[in-house]
Design a protein around this motif. Structure first.
Motif, PDB file in Angstrom:
ATOM      1  N   SER A 177       0.283  -7.012  -3.556  1.00 34.95           N
ATOM      2  CA  SER A 177       0.644  -7.191  -2.148  1.00 34.95           C
ATOM      3  C   SER A 177       2.037  -7.772  -1.997  1.00 34.95           C
ATOM      4  O   SER A 177       2.591  -7.770  -0.904  1.00 34.95           O
ATOM      5  CB  SER A 177      -0.380  -8.101  -1.453  1.00 34.95           C
ATOM      6  OG  SER A 177      -0.419  -9.372  -2.083  1.00 34.95           O
ATOM      7  N   ASP A 178       2.622  -8.274  -3.111  1.00 33.23           N
ATOM      8  CA  ASP A 178       3.922  -8.946  -3.014  1.00 33.23           C
ATOM      9  C   ASP A 178       4.927  -8.503  -4.076  1.00 33.23           C
ATOM     10  O   ASP A 178       6.027  -9.057  -4.160  1.00 33.23           O
ATOM     11  CB  ASP A 178       3.748 -10.461  -3.080  1.00 33.23           C
ATOM     12  CG  ASP A 178       3.028 -10.929  -4.346  1.00 33.23           C
ATOM     13  OD1 ASP A 178       2.990 -10.168  -5.334  1.00 33.23           O
ATOM     14  OD2 ASP A 178       2.507 -12.051  -4.339  1.00 33.23           O
ATOM     15  N   ILE A 218      10.643  -8.890  -0.108  1.00 37.00           N
ATOM     16  CA  ILE A 218       9.277  -9.376  -0.308  1.00 37.00           C
ATOM     17  C   ILE A 218       9.169 -10.159  -1.611  1.00 37.00           C
ATOM     18  O   ILE A 218       8.415 -11.125  -1.719  1.00 37.00           O
ATOM     19  CB  ILE A 218       8.264  -8.201  -0.267  1.00 37.00           C
ATOM     20  CG1 ILE A 218       6.827  -8.736  -0.217  1.00 37.00           C
ATOM     21  CG2 ILE A 218       8.452  -7.264  -1.454  1.00 37.00           C
ATOM     22  CD1 ILE A 218       5.806  -7.655   0.037  1.00 37.00           C
ATOM     23  N   LYS A 268       8.620 -14.356  -1.932  1.00 33.61           N
ATOM     24  CA  LYS A 268       7.530 -14.918  -2.745  1.00 33.61           C
ATOM     25  C   LYS A 268       8.062 -15.885  -3.792  1.00 33.61           C
ATOM     26  O   LYS A 268       7.519 -16.984  -3.974  1.00 33.61           O
ATOM     27  CB  LYS A 268       6.777 -13.783  -3.435  1.00 33.61           C
ATOM     28  CG  LYS A 268       5.613 -14.228  -4.317  1.00 33.61           C
ATOM     29  CD  LYS A 268       4.488 -14.822  -3.475  1.00 33.61           C
ATOM     30  CE  LYS A 268       3.294 -15.185  -4.331  1.00 33.61           C
ATOM     31  NZ  LYS A 268       2.203 -15.769  -3.527  1.00 33.61           N
TER      32      LYS A 268
END
Length: 506
Positions: free
Chosen positions: A80-81, A345, A349
């Motif tokens: 997701s990241d 992204i 993170k």
């Protein structure tokens, strides 16, 4: 633990290969922390990059059985990241049927939203993989299709494969996307030895018509592989779009990735530059076979490449992916050029918390340590720096230092030659050929300032200059006690800004 049902013939081949292998000592000191690696065994090209149901899907060339090239299949992981990955079972395994061994080579995957292929339904649109089937016994490469009705976890082979067969030994790496203006699927595929990219069109992903050929052009000393064609914004203006064609060229003078900027009308790609113009994606000796997520959030195009392992071998895995890079085009004095920045992204993170920060430091002809016990001494960090000055020759960073910098990898800017560089001369003589010990990229200061990003991750080193104008990627293999880090200058430099994030603690 990954479990795969093996045929009898495959079991015998696997057992023979295992007996023949010489065990390699585990090398945890070189396992990257924020770049993708498979848990075990070999990986190379990224395949089938697809954003689906909020997850980035990464399929990749994988040997499920050994830590070396062979038994090519599609491994699978999701994230997701783009930093933390969930490893999944092999999605498309090598096929062995009687006397025929078919390896699953590189390709792409699409979500067939309108079920043009008929492999699914409008309520459950299929994921369709288009890849090169390498028929080992026949010495042929053909384009195959497989489809998934469970969100890309498992695939069934199309009963009427191959969908394209030119009766050639080297013909590979299809990359497919939907082109809305002509309402058809477009495929780019490598005519390897001809140094051409062939473009096909299809209404249903099964029946393909040749549209045009591009090439030879640019760098043609090595065979061509892994072509992909995608639209990119110019100067961050969504109303202005140009097309970029990416081509990898591996071999004696490689690896090398090049790109072409031009226009695509649904049939033909037209290059804006002279046919002999070579534009480099990456100036290092490791980055290869990169393709992009075309459907990432906010319509971003995010490039991912394979960072090739050199010597020595790593274990229990071998091979890793690059940092995911957001792509755009920028107008420069030399024309439109590709810009590559670590995906937002990823930075969100990894770099969410402020790192160590210093500003307006004047350094004159010296080296200044940046590490201390427990801080920036784990060979996993991220540096953003801005250098300003007119009287220096070189400035930058010594990474993976050992024994008071007797061994080190030097990263920096050569103001005399106006080059971004990585110099591995004192540390990697046993691991690199002489031509790759020093890697450079031409780069000029902007208003007297040079920007350098250093992404060090245990064994991978990616250096990004001037906000993505130039990139150099390489692999290094520091000794376990080679963990020093310092900033250096040859002459007087003002470090306008220096930010460091210790990612060994992530």
């Amino acid at each position: 633990m990954l479990k795969i049902k093996l045929t009898g013939l495959l079991c015998i081949a696997f057992a023979i290969n295992c007996l023949a292998q010489t065990p390699v000592k585990s090398t945890p000191q070189w396992r990257p922390l924020y770049h993708f690696t498979p848990p075990v065994n070999w990986t190379n090209d990224p395949n089938g990059l697809l954003f689906l149901n909020g997850k980035f899907n990464l399929y990749y060339q994988h040997n499920p059985f050994e830590n070396k090239w062979g038994h090519m299949s599609w491994g699978h992981a999701t994230s997701s990241d783009l930093v933390n990955w969930k490893n999944l079972p092999v999605a498309i395994p090598e096929m062995i049927r009687r006397d025929t061994i078919t390896m699953i080579y590189s390709g792409s995957a699409v979500l067939d939203k309108n079920n043009t292929s008929g492999f699914g339904s409008l309520n459950n649109p299929p994921v369709v993989a288009i890849y090169t089937a390498d028929l080992r016994n026949q010495h042929k490469e053909k384009q195959y299709v497989a489809y998934s009705n469970d969100g890309g976890l498992t695939f069934k082979q199309y009963a009427k494969n191959p969908v394209i067969d030119l009766d050639k030994e080297d013909f590979r790496d299809p990359n497919v996307f939907w082109y809305a203006p002509t309402k058809q699927w477009i495929m780019t595929v490598a005519m390897v030895d001809e140094h051409q990219v062939r473009i096909y069109g299809s209404k249903n992903l099964k029946e393909w018509t040749k549209l045009s050929d591009f090439g030879p052009a640019g760098f043609i000393k090595n065979p061509w592989e892994c072509p992909s064609l995608l639209p990119l914004m110019v100067n961050d203006n969504p109303a202005k779009v140009k097309w970029v064609l990416l081509v990898s060229a591996g071999g004696e003078h490689g690896p090398l990735m090049q790109y072409y900027v031009g226009d695509f009308d649904g049939h033909t790609f037209k290059n804006d530059n002279a046919a002999d113009k070579v534009l480099m994606v990456d100036y290092g000796d490791a980055f290869y076979a990169a393709i992009a997520w075309r459907d990432a959030p906010a319509n971003k195009k995010i490039l991912l490449g394979w960072l090739q392992n050199g010597k020595p071998e790593t274990s229990p895995w071998r091979g890793q992916m690059s940092i995911p890079r957001e792509l755009s085009l920028k107008t420069t004095a030399d024309g439109l050029r590709l810009i590559q920045q670590p995906a937002s992204i990823v930075t969100g993170k990894l770099l969410g918390k402020p790192g160590a920060f210093k500003s307006n430091i004047v350094i004159n002809n010296k080296s200044m340590p940046l590490f201390a016990s427990g801080h920036f001494d784990g060979n996993a960090y991220w540096i953003d720096a801005e250098l300003n000055g007119a009287g220096y020759k070189k400035a930058g960073f010594n990474v993976a230092e050992k024994n008071g910098a007797a061994k080190k990898v030097v990263v920096g800017y050569d103001a005399v030659k106006q080059e971004l560089f990585i110099d591995c001369t004192s540390a990697e003589n046993d691991n690199k050929s002489a031509e790759h010990l020093v890697q450079t990229a031409p780069m000029k200061p902007v208003n007297g300032v040079v920007k350098i990003q250093v992404l060090m991750d245990k064994s991978s080193l990616e250096v990004i200059g001037n906000g993505g104008e130039k990139v150099i990627s390489t692999m290094i293999y520091p000794d376990t006690d080679a963990t020093g880090l310092s900033v250096f200058t040859d002459g007087e430099v003002m470090v306008k800004s220096l930010k460091i994030w210790d990612l060994n603690k992530k």
